[in-house]
Design an enzyme around this catalytic site. Sequence first.
Site, PDB file in Angstrom:
ATOM      1  N   ASP A  46      -2.289   0.987  -7.170  1.00 17.87           N
ATOM      2  CA  ASP A  46      -1.329   1.511  -6.709  1.00 17.87           C
ATOM      3  C   ASP A  46       0.009   0.938  -7.660  1.00 17.87           C
ATOM      4  OD1 ASP A  46      -0.475   1.649  -3.109  1.00 17.87           O
ATOM      5  OD2 ASP A  46      -2.820   0.417  -4.196  1.00 17.87           O
ATOM      6  N   ASP A  91       0.823  -1.055  -0.011  1.00 17.28           N
ATOM      7  CA  ASP A  91      -0.238   0.419  -0.158  1.00 17.28           C
ATOM      8  C   ASP A  91       1.266   1.609   0.381  1.00 17.28           C
ATOM      9  OD1 ASP A  91      -2.899   1.033   0.494  1.00 17.28           O
ATOM     10  OD2 ASP A  91      -1.743   2.391   1.496  1.00 17.28           O
ATOM     11  N   GLU A 142       1.765   4.788  -0.154  1.00 16.92           N
ATOM     12  CA  GLU A 142       1.593   6.744  -0.210  1.00 16.92           C
ATOM     13  C   GLU A 142       2.567   7.676  -0.964  1.00 16.92           C
ATOM     14  OE1 GLU A 142      -0.835   7.720   1.506  1.00 16.92           O
ATOM     15  OE2 GLU A 142      -1.648   5.269   2.515  1.00 16.92           O
ATOM     16  N   HIS A 157      -4.800   5.198   5.649  1.00 21.29           N
ATOM     17  CA  HIS A 157      -3.907   6.178   5.224  1.00 21.29           C
ATOM     18  C   HIS A 157      -2.367   6.483   5.251  1.00 21.29           C
ATOM     19  CE1 HIS A 157      -7.089   7.429   2.290  1.00 21.29           C
ATOM     20  NE2 HIS A 157      -7.730   8.404   3.187  1.00 21.29           N
ATOM     21  N   ASP A 178      -2.503   0.476   6.648  1.00 21.06           N
ATOM     22  CA  ASP A 178      -2.950  -0.196   5.760  1.00 21.06           C
ATOM     23  C   ASP A 178      -2.605  -1.284   5.105  1.00 21.06           C
ATOM     24  OD1 ASP A 178      -4.093   2.493   6.143  1.00 21.06           O
ATOM     25  OD2 ASP A 178      -3.697   3.217   3.930  1.00 21.06           O
TER      26      ASP A 178
END
Length: 257
Positions: A169, A70, A72, A227, A232
Amino acid sequence: MVALVHTIAAKLHPKLLARVRNTLHSILLRGIFQGYCSTTTGKLASHGFASMAAMSSFPPQRYHYFLVLDFEATCDKPQIHPQEIIEFPILKLNGRTMEIESTFHMYVQPVVHPQLTPFCTELTGIIQAMVDGQPSLQQVLERVDEWMAKEGLLDPSVKSIFVTCGDWDLKVMLPGQCQYLGLPVADYFKQWINLKKAYSFAMGSWPKNGLLDMNKGLNLQHIGRPHSGIDDCKNIANIMKTLAHRGFIFKQTSKPF
């Protein structure tokens, strides 16, 4: 047989006789209890109740390992372009036990927009000091490959697949930034499982609010901060484990590039 027991009993000392009677009584009760347990277990099994060992197991998955990922990325309102990955976490999930076996987690130095916006920090919890001086995306991808090799994930006989919460992603973010920087995308990043699709197949409803809806639908407590890439990933892993225990078999959802 009964007559013989009475004959022997008549010749025994009263105290010894009492002890023999107690022993025979215990043996008789144990036999009755074991017979009852065996019968009861059979009845439970016939009504669909498995043993505790069977209840703790679940159908085998198609993959040896799931690689939960995941990202960011840099962001703002209105959105900045190009976005750049600033957190790169992966959890190695055992496909048999659905437990986390290893973790890869690095922050990444953005180069096009090196200064994080207040919006980005508020959303992700990532502050400027967490990315300043960190490796570039190219260096992090090299570290990922080293980690994959160390974990035995590059062995052709080992089946693994990435898992993400959505297609962004690995369909948009990573290939888009790699194209911008002129970097190749490793083949193992080109197939994945979209957890939202898997959840909708298993539960019959689409999780509009992503992880929050999936946790709610499965009565799971949300882990950590929304987030945060690594948090996550932990939520994704927990949701996968819960679905697997319910008998769901995970399959690739991405289409070939």
